[in-house]
Scaffold this active site. Structure first.
Site, mmCIF file in Angstrom:
data_model
loop_
_atom_site.group_PDB
_atom_site.id
_atom_site.type_symbol
_atom_site.label_atom_id
_atom_site.label_comp_id
_atom_site.label_asym_id
_atom_site.label_seq_id
_atom_site.Cartn_x
_atom_site.Cartn_y
_atom_site.Cartn_z
ATOM 1 N N GLY A 93 -10.008 -86.328 11.882
ATOM 2 C CA GLY A 93 -8.935 -85.329 11.832
ATOM 3 C C GLY A 93 -7.572 -85.967 12.042
ATOM 4 N N ASP A 310 -10.365 -83.114 24.693
ATOM 5 C CA ASP A 310 -11.556 -83.809 24.181
ATOM 6 C C ASP A 310 -12.617 -84.025 25.266
ATOM 7 O OD1 ASP A 310 -10.466 -83.923 21.664
ATOM 8 O OD2 ASP A 310 -9.678 -85.954 21.893
HETATM 9 C C1 S3P Z 1 -5.555 -86.262 18.679
HETATM 10 C C2 S3P Z 1 -5.187 -84.982 19.036
HETATM 11 C C3 S3P Z 1 -6.149 -83.948 19.457
HETATM 12 C C4 S3P Z 1 -7.499 -84.555 19.830
HETATM 13 C C5 S3P Z 1 -7.958 -85.560 18.823
HETATM 14 C C6 S3P Z 1 -6.958 -86.707 18.707
HETATM 15 C C7 S3P Z 1 -4.504 -87.220 18.271
HETATM 16 O O1 S3P Z 1 -6.347 -83.047 18.395
HETATM 17 O O2 S3P Z 1 -8.469 -83.537 19.973
HETATM 18 O O3 S3P Z 1 -9.227 -86.094 19.195
HETATM 19 O O4 S3P Z 1 -4.789 -88.426 18.181
HETATM 20 O O5 S3P Z 1 -3.379 -86.758 18.042
HETATM 21 P P1 S3P Z 1 -5.404 -81.749 18.159
HETATM 22 O O6 S3P Z 1 -4.056 -82.196 17.816
HETATM 23 O O7 S3P Z 1 -6.052 -81.006 17.028
HETATM 24 O O8 S3P Z 1 -5.461 -81.009 19.456
#
Ligand code: S3P
Length: 424
Positions: A93, A310
């Site tokens: 993601g 997380d």
């Molecule tokens: C992350 C932000 C978080 C986290 C992901 C890593 C990042 O997600 O859960 O594992 O590296 O910016 P969200 O921005 O969707 O909260």
């Protein structure tokens, strides 16, 4: 895969792998900088390797050896080259959302896509602000599912944006677009989220103001290559913090753990639960030591949530072993992670005997309950898989069979080997 069960007396010192969020960003800033960036303790796991592959397809030369990753920067966003094929982000993601911001002002078209889980996660939360800045983005549906098609040739302009969700990925995508935009961008967050992008902007010689929930920066910035030392990932350390607290007669030391205050919510929770945890910190990282503890329930909510988002699956396991009730609320974001983590945690821990109720925005857990053998699944989510292995260590009777155990390679390829190394 059959998990290791029924353990006591686990003792050892562990250096967890590099921070995932910082590893991704060090490749991104290294690619955009002028000169050669060297990255030490880079996280060699599937998610961060996806980021490397995406940049290679964009014409960036990146070399990997056992001791470092070397990125030959292309001196700015306009140095990236049109890719010959789709950009595949796997399960990551962070890669897909931050790449949307990085490519928002490109002169060429590009398509970002990923695995089955990525193709069911909302990208419109990034697409909406980027379109306001002048990007042109097409997705599969209104939720913004991938594949994400980015149309090139747009001049971006700065934006004043009130974030509707607390998300560092959304904030970071806007920051990357803002860095190539005309004029100033101001982002106001609902709750403070991890500020690794802001820190990297400064490390690579850029400028950004960060005050409370507001960040402000101007466009057309450039970056200079750096030597980056990635600290250990507190989100990976969290599994061994839980192991040390829960497995009888254990003592675990975790060295070089990143201690950015936007990430250390789990340490506050362990303290509130009465856990035996000590910390020796230098500026950015430190050593954490945990020993077996009698825990009590607590409430986790509000501004604490983004500081441990997380870690909530493993905190839920801690709560099953704590006296009394633990309430997790304001955590609806868990539904749009690698899997719906509210349902996944509740379903799988219930199969093992936990007293746990999913709610609209969190979980209610009553402890303490003995856990027993069961057939469980990670749902293809690395953090659910690792949490279930720690749960299995507490099982005295029966076997724990984990489906989709290979998912742990997304952030911690050696995880099961490290568990084995603690057993003599
Ligand atoms: C992350 C932000 C978080 C986290 C992901 C890593 C990042 O997600 O859960 O594992 O590296 O910016 P969200 O921005 O969707 O909260």
């Amino acid at each position: 895969m059959k998990l290791i069960t029924n353990q006591t007396n686990l003792k050892g010192t562990i250096e967890v792998p590099g921070d995932k969020s910082i590893s991704h960003r060090s490749i991104m800033f290294g690619a955009l900088a002028k000169g050669t960036t060297r990255i030490h303790h880079f996280l060699e796991a599937e998610d961060c390797l996806s980021t490397i592959e995406v940049f290679r397809k964009l014409g960036v030369k990146i070399e990997r050896s056992d001791s470092e990753v070397v990125v030959h920067g292309v001196s700015g966003f306009q140095g990236l080259k049109k890719p010959e094929s789709e950009l595949y982000v796997g399960n990551s993601g962070t890669t897909i959302r931050l790449m949307m911001g990085i490519l928002a002002g490109a002169q060429f078209d590009a398509v970002l896509t990923g695995d089955e889980s990525i193709r069911k996660r909302p990208m419109n939360r990034v697409g909406i602000p980027l379109e306001k800045m002048g990007a042109r983005i097409e997705t599969k549906n209104d939720a913004g599912f991938a594949p994400v098609q980015l149309r090139g040739g747009n001049q971006l302009s700065g934006i004043h944006y009130e974030m509707p969700v607390a998300s560092a990925q959304v904030k970071s995508a806007i920051l990357f677009a803002a860095l190539q935009a005309e004029g100033e961008t101001v982002i106001h967050e609902k709750e403070k989220t991890r500020n690794h992008t802001e820190e990297m902007i400064r490390l690579f010689g850029g400028e950004i103001e960060e005050e409370g929930l507001t960040v402000k920066l101007s466009g057309n910035q450039s970056f200079t290559a750096q030597e980056v030392r990635v600290p250990g990932d507190i989100s990976s350390a969290a599994f061994f913090i839980a192991l040390g607290l829960l497995v009888p007669d254990s003592l675990i030391r975790l060295t070089n753990v990143g201690l950015n205050p936007t990430r250390t919510g789990i340490l506050d929770v362990v303290e509130a639960m009465g856990g035996n945890l000590t910390k020796e910190a230098s500026t950015f990282s430190g050593t954490i030591q945990v020993a077996t503890s009698n825990l009590r329930g607590t409430t986790i909510e509000g501004s604490l949530i983004p500081r441990l988002i997380d870690e909530l699956p493993i905190i839920a396991l801690l709560a099953t072993q704590a006296e009394g009730e633990t309430v997790i609320r304001d955590a609806e974001e868990l539904k749009v992670k690698e899997t719906n983590r509210i349902d996944a945690v509740a379903n799988e821990l219930k199969k093992m005997g936990a007293d746990i109720t999913p709610t609209e925005d969190g979980l209610i857990i009553r402890g303490k309950t003995a856990l027993h053998g069961a057939k469980v699944t990670s749902y293809g989510d690395h953090r659910i898989g690792m949490m279930l292995q720690i749960a299995a260590l507490l099982v005295k009777e029966g076997e724990v069979e984990l489906e989709k155990a290979e998912a742990v390679a997304v952030s911690y390829p050696d995880f099961f080997d490290v568990i084995e190394s603690l057993i003599d």
